[in-house]
Design a protein around this motif. Structure first.
Motif, PDB file in Angstrom:
ATOM      1  N   ASP A  36       0.831  -1.198   0.000  1.00 32.90           N
ATOM      2  CA  ASP A  36       0.000   0.000   0.000  1.00 32.90           C
ATOM      3  C   ASP A  36       0.869   1.253   0.000  1.00 32.90           C
ATOM      4  OD1 ASP A  36       0.381   1.203   2.653  1.00 32.90           O
ATOM      5  OD2 ASP A  36      -0.581  -0.593   3.427  1.00 32.90           O
ATOM      6  N   SER A  37       0.251   2.382  -0.282  1.00 33.28           N
ATOM      7  CA  SER A  37       0.991   3.623  -0.539  1.00 33.28           C
ATOM      8  C   SER A  37       1.768   4.134   0.664  1.00 33.28           C
ATOM      9  CB  SER A  37       0.023   4.715  -1.020  1.00 33.28           C
ATOM     10  OG  SER A  37      -0.964   4.967  -0.028  1.00 33.28           O
ATOM     11  N   GLY A  38       1.459   3.641   1.859  1.00 33.26           N
ATOM     12  CA  GLY A  38       2.157   4.122   3.046  1.00 33.26           C
ATOM     13  C   GLY A  38       3.211   3.181   3.579  1.00 33.26           C
ATOM     14  N   HIS A  39       3.620   2.179   2.785  1.00 34.66           N
ATOM     15  CA  HIS A  39       4.596   1.199   3.234  1.00 34.66           C
ATOM     16  C   HIS A  39       5.714   1.013   2.206  1.00 34.66           C
ATOM     17  CE1 HIS A  39       1.444   0.225   6.108  1.00 34.66           C
ATOM     18  NE2 HIS A  39       2.294  -0.537   6.768  1.00 34.66           N
ATOM     19  N   PHE A  40       6.806   0.446   2.680  1.00 29.05           N
ATOM     20  CA  PHE A  40       7.912   0.043   1.797  1.00 29.05           C
ATOM     21  C   PHE A  40       8.314  -1.367   2.211  1.00 29.05           C
ATOM     22  CE2 PHE A  40      12.544  -0.313   0.988  1.00 29.05           C
ATOM     23  CZ  PHE A  40      12.512  -0.212  -0.409  1.00 29.05           C
ATOM     24  N   LYS A  41       8.578  -2.211   1.223  1.00 27.51           N
ATOM     25  CA  LYS A  41       8.852  -3.623   1.511  1.00 27.51           C
ATOM     26  C   LYS A  41      10.151  -4.076   0.859  1.00 27.51           C
ATOM     27  CE  LYS A  41       6.740  -8.221   0.891  1.00 27.51           C
ATOM     28  NZ  LYS A  41       5.553  -8.930   0.356  1.00 27.51           N
ATOM     29  N   ILE A  42      10.932  -4.847   1.609  1.00 30.78           N
ATOM     30  CA  ILE A  42      12.135  -5.495   1.092  1.00 30.78           C
ATOM     31  C   ILE A  42      11.979  -6.990   1.313  1.00 30.78           C
ATOM     32  CG2 ILE A  42      14.648  -5.651   1.196  1.00 30.78           C
ATOM     33  CD1 ILE A  42      14.686  -3.000   2.703  1.00 30.78           C
ATOM     34  N   THR A  77      11.824 -11.200   4.735  1.00 30.69           N
ATOM     35  CA  THR A  77      10.874 -10.153   4.326  1.00 30.69           C
ATOM     36  C   THR A  77      10.867  -9.074   5.395  1.00 30.69           C
ATOM     37  OG1 THR A  77       9.455 -11.718   3.143  1.00 30.69           O
ATOM     38  CG2 THR A  77       8.481  -9.604   3.744  1.00 30.69           C
ATOM     39  N   TYR A  78      10.853  -7.829   4.957  1.00 30.34           N
ATOM     40  CA  TYR A  78      10.831  -6.689   5.887  1.00 30.34           C
ATOM     41  C   TYR A  78       9.908  -5.628   5.297  1.00 30.34           C
ATOM     42  CZ  TYR A  78      12.499  -2.374   8.164  1.00 30.34           C
ATOM     43  OH  TYR A  78      12.581  -1.178   8.826  1.00 30.34           O
ATOM     44  N   GLU A  79       8.933  -5.188   6.070  1.00 28.67           N
ATOM     45  CA  GLU A  79       8.012  -4.148   5.606  1.00 28.67           C
ATOM     46  C   GLU A  79       7.802  -3.130   6.720  1.00 28.67           C
ATOM     47  OE1 GLU A  79       3.458  -3.664   3.798  1.00 28.67           O
ATOM     48  OE2 GLU A  79       4.513  -5.595   3.682  1.00 28.67           O
ATOM     49  N   ARG A  80       7.840  -1.851   6.355  1.00 32.61           N
ATOM     50  CA  ARG A  80       7.686  -0.778   7.345  1.00 32.61           C
ATOM     51  C   ARG A  80       6.809   0.326   6.780  1.00 32.61           C
ATOM     52  NH1 ARG A  80      10.866   0.605  11.862  1.00 32.61           N
ATOM     53  NH2 ARG A  80       9.507   2.434  11.765  1.00 32.61           N
ATOM     54  N   PRO A  81       6.042   1.010   7.655  1.00 34.62           N
ATOM     55  CA  PRO A  81       5.365   2.233   7.217  1.00 34.62           C
ATOM     56  C   PRO A  81       6.400   3.249   6.760  1.00 34.62           C
ATOM     57  CG  PRO A  81       4.528   1.500   9.340  1.00 34.62           C
ATOM     58  CD  PRO A  81       5.743   0.684   9.055  1.00 34.62           C
ATOM     59  N   LEU A  82       6.092   3.984   5.709  1.00 36.94           N
ATOM     60  CA  LEU A  82       7.047   4.961   5.168  1.00 36.94           C
ATOM     61  C   LEU A  82       6.278   6.139   4.595  1.00 36.94           C
ATOM     62  CD1 LEU A  82      10.168   5.230   4.673  1.00 36.94           C
ATOM     63  CD2 LEU A  82       9.704   4.487   2.333  1.00 36.94           C
ATOM     64  N   GLU A  83       6.643   7.335   5.033  1.00 38.51           N
ATOM     65  CA  GLU A  83       5.931   8.534   4.595  1.00 38.51           C
ATOM     66  C   GLU A  83       6.697   9.319   3.538  1.00 38.51           C
ATOM     67  OE1 GLU A  83       5.114  10.824   8.062  1.00 38.51           O
ATOM     68  OE2 GLU A  83       3.672   9.386   8.892  1.00 38.51           O
ATOM     69  N   GLN A  84       8.012   9.117   3.440  1.00 37.44           N
ATOM     70  CA  GLN A  84       8.800   9.883   2.481  1.00 37.44           C
ATOM     71  C   GLN A  84       9.962   9.054   1.956  1.00 37.44           C
ATOM     72  OE1 GLN A  84       9.843  12.818   5.592  1.00 37.44           O
ATOM     73  NE2 GLN A  84      11.984  12.435   5.055  1.00 37.44           N
ATOM     74  N   PRO A 104       7.770   5.280  -0.656  1.00 35.15           N
ATOM     75  CA  PRO A 104       6.454   4.828  -0.194  1.00 35.15           C
ATOM     76  C   PRO A 104       5.697   4.118  -1.314  1.00 35.15           C
ATOM     77  CG  PRO A 104       6.876   7.082   0.499  1.00 35.15           C
ATOM     78  CD  PRO A 104       7.959   6.728  -0.468  1.00 35.15           C
ATOM     79  N   GLY A 105       5.066   2.986  -0.966  1.00 35.20           N
ATOM     80  CA  GLY A 105       4.270   2.264  -1.946  1.00 35.20           C
ATOM     81  C   GLY A 105       5.065   1.365  -2.861  1.00 35.20           C
TER      82      GLY A 105
END
Length: 348
Positions: A36-42, A77-84, A104-105
């Protein structure tokens, strides 16, 4: 006997609704499969590393603190909220660090051989694929060749966040910094990234970085510590001293403070230390000071990388440092082992 016939949903819709239904279904599928647009995933996998942990932090503070990533069966897998947008640093068990450029996203995948991390592949966004290409091109290059490649990349891609990382790594934080060239390259990049706050701040600092050059006199400064007391250059005395920069979210800078604490205690009063904390949260900074029994003055002004004292002294990163002897800068920007070796040499 009843016969059950499955009819596609689209066939039941009026003709004018079919186009809308197709778009709607596609959006649902994309949302279900993506980030989703507010997260970043590795996510990714490692050869020669079936089980273990590595760490992630952001030198710009786009995530709080240090996170642990667990590798199970060679995958993670690593996912975190991200705003910028910003840079994440992956720290591996051998203490090597590798950047991942977060948006983000977006999501990226990593494939690497744990025994050849310089050839790590990060795919999924343009910046990370650019960094992968640069990493592979310079995997076997000599230090001068790598610096030349970095300059070439910056000139060819002044709009890329990778260029900001390379500028800092190879021209500002290098063992032998080239501040004049860094200033020229930063000016080129700012034409393409005029709203990049990190780059704008760095350009301002480059004009003051001469204050950190070896052989220059310690500049006069005055600031407030955590308790509102005044800290000045006089607190560094006339002998061996260190100005260090740390933040609770940066692993190496915290280790550097612990090593400085040990060296200070064993110096018999011959070493002086003043540090600058770049945490965004005053309480978090205070908690670390109490937990780690940091006894020397700690400057905190809520300005992060815009700290006037930080800029005045020509400091620009976490960790960072000035090593001073007889009120002259004798070295700067040393990693923890080299910092302690230098202090041992000066304190003989």
């Amino acid at each position: 006997m009843a016969v059950r016939v499955r009819v596609p949903l689209a066939a039941l819709c009026p003709p004018h609704m079919k186009h809308f239904l197709c778009i709607f279904t596609t959006l649902i599928l994309l949302t279900a499969c993506g980030v989703d647009s507010g997260h970043f995933k590795i996510s990714g996998r490692f050869l020669n590393m079936s089980q273990g942990n590595f760490y992630v932090y952001s030198p710009e503070g786009i995530i709080d603190g240090i996170d642990t990533i667990s590798v199970v069966g060679g995958r993670f897998t690593y996912e975190r909220p991200l705003e910028q947008e910003g840079t994440l640093m992956l720290v591996f068990p051998n203490f090597s660090e590798h950047p991942v450029f977060a948006e983000p996203g977006k999501s990226v995948t990593i494939n690497a051989d744990a025994s050849h991390m310089k050839e790590m592949e990060v795919k999924g966004t343009k910046a990370n694929e650019q960094m992968t290409k640069f990493r592979k091109q310079t995997a076997k290059a000599s230090p001068p060749e790598t610096v030349a490649k970095a300059e070439e990349f910056i000139n060819d891609h002044p709009e890329s966040p990778v260029s900001v990382f390379l500028l800092k790594k190879y021209f500002v934080q290098a063992l032998t910094p080239d501040y004049a060239k860094a200033e020229r390259l930063a000016a080129t990049m700012l034409k393409e990234q005029p709203k990049n706050g990190q780059l704008v701040s760095l350009q301002k600092q480059l004009s003051k970085l001469k204050n950190r050059a070896k052989g220059t006199s310690l500049v006069k400064f005055s600031a407030k510590d955590m308790n509102g007391n005044t800290v000045t250059d006089a607190d560094l005395g006339d002998g061996v001293a260190v100005v260090s920069v740390w933040a609770s979210w940066n692993f190496e800078s915290m280790e550097q403070q612990r090593q400085l604490r040990r060296k200070l205690r064993s110096s018999g009063g011959r070493l002086k230390v003043v540090s600058i904390c770049l945490d965004a949260n005053r309480k978090q900074c205070k908690d670390v000071i109490e937990r780690d029994t940091i006894s020397w003055p700690v400057i905190f002004d809520d300005r992060l990388f815009e700290s006037p004292t930080l800029q005045q002294l020509g400091l620009n990163d976490v960790p960072d440092n000035l090593i001073i002897n007889h009120r002259r800068v004798v070295d700067n920007g040393l990693n923890t082992p080299r910092l302690i070796d230098k202090l041992d040499e000066l304190l003989k």
